[in-house]
Design a protein around this motif. Structure first.
Motif: not given
Length: 282
Positions: A152-175
Motif C-alpha cells: 500500500g505505498y509507492s517508491i521511485y527506484v533507479q534502474p540500477q536497483f531492484t524493488f520487490s516483495g520479499e517476505e509476508p509484510g516486507k519489501d526489499i530494495l537492493f543494488w
C-alpha cells in the motif's frame, strides 16, 4: 477276460484324466507371468513447473520477454496464454510467474500475473522522475521509476536497483550489482509498541556487534530526523542500521545492510534518496 478288459479301460481313463488336470495347472501358472509382462510400462514423465517473482523489464522480441529476479535476469519464451497479460504490463512492473524447461533448456513462460495491488493511474503519480542524490557533498539528479508495493505505498527506484516483495509484510530494495547492499522495508500496524520495537531491533543487531542508539537530530538528512529511533551496529566489513520512522502518518521499519567497501560511497546515497520518495496510498 472281460474283467481284465474293463480294468485296462479304467486305467487308461485315469491316465487321461490326470494328464488333463496337469496341463490345466501349467496353463494357470503361466497366465499371471504373462500378465506381469504385459502390465509393465514406464510411468509418464510430467514436465516440472517452476514459480518465481521479479521485475518485468520488457520484451526481447515478439516471442520472448525478460524478467529480473533477485538472483538473475531470465529470458523466457512466450506462450499464447500469457501474450494478453504482456500487453497490460509496463517496464518495472512487479510480477509473479510460472515457467517450464523444454528439452533444449529454453524457459517457457506458462503463467504471468502482475502483483501490484495499486495501479499507477489511480495514484496519479508520474511513472518516472528525477530524484536528488547527494554524493560526497555534491547534488546530482538521477532518473527513477515508480514502483508500487503490495503493502500500500509507492517508491521511485533507479534502474540500477531492484524493488520487490520479499517476505509476508516486507519489501526489499537492493543494488543489482551486489545484493548485499539492501534495505528491508516493513510497513507497521498503527498500534505497534515503539519500545518493544526498539528492544527487538537491538536484539536483531546484536548478531553483528555492540549496538548504539544514535541521536536522530544528528542524522545527515533532515527528512530522517523525525525517526522514532535509529540503532546501529558494525564491524570492519559490515554496517547494519535499524530505523523506525513515520511517513504520511504510517510507521515504517527500515533495516539497512551496507558492506563497508568502496562501492558504499556511490550506492548508499542512492538507497537513502529512494526511501525519501515513499508515498503511502490513502
Amino acid at each position: 477276460k472281460t474283467r481284465l478288459h474293463w480294468m485296462v479301460i479304467l486305467l487308461i481313463s485315469l491316465i487321461l484324466i490326470f494328464s488333463t488336470v496337469s496341463c490345466s495347472n501349467k496353463n494357470e501358472q503361466t497366465t499371471p507371468n504373462e500378465e506381469l509382462k504385459t502390465g509393465t510400462e514406464e510411468p509418464n514423465q510430467q514436465t516440472e513447473t517452476f514459480q518465481d517473482q521479479g521485475i518485468y523489464t520488457g520484451q526481447i522480441d515478439n516471442n520472448s520477454v525478460e524478467i529480473r529476479t533477485k538472483n538473475e535476469i531470465m529470458a523466457l519464451q512466450l506462450t499464447d496464454e500469457v501474450r494478453q497479460v504482456i500487453e497490460t504490463l509496463v517496464e518495472n512492473d512487479e510480477v509473479t510467474f510460472e515457467y517450464e524447461k523444454n528439452k533444449v533448456g529454453q524457459l517457457i513462460l506458462t503463467k504471468l500475473e502482475k502483483i501490484n495491488s495499486y495501479k499507477t493511474s489511480q495514484r496519479k503519480l508520474p511513472k518516472e522522475k528525477d530524484i536528488e542524490i547527494f554524493v560526497e557533498g555534491t547534488k546530482e539528479l538521477r532518473k527513477a521509476y515508480l514502483n508500487e508495493s503490495t503493502l500500500g505505498y509507492s517508491i521511485y527506484v533507479q534502474p540500477q536497483f531492484t524493488f520487490s516483495g520479499e517476505e509476508p509484510g516486507k519489501d526489499i530494495l537492493f543494488w543489482n550489482n551486489d545484493g548485499n547492499y539492501y534495505i528491508r522495508i516493513e510497513k507497521l500496524p498503527d498500534d505497534v509498541n515503539i519500545e518493544d520495537m526498539r528492544k527487538n531491533a537491538a536484539l536483531e543487531l546484536q548478531t553483528i556487534g555492540k549496538v548504539y542508539e544514535r541521536n536522530v537530530e544528528e542524522i545527515f538528512d533532515p527528512f530522517f530526523r523525525t525517526a522514532k529511533f535509529f540503532l546501529t551496529s558494525s564491524t570492519s566489513q559490515l554496517t547494519q542500521n535499524i530505523m523506525l520512522i513515520e511517513i504520511d502518518g504510517t510507521l515504517f521499519k527500515f533495516k539497512f545492510n551496507f558492506p563497508n567497501g568502496e562501492a558504499a560511497e556511490g550506492v548508499t546515497p542512492s538507497l537513502w534518496a529512494m526511501l525519501k520518495t515513499i508515498d503511502v496510498n490513502q
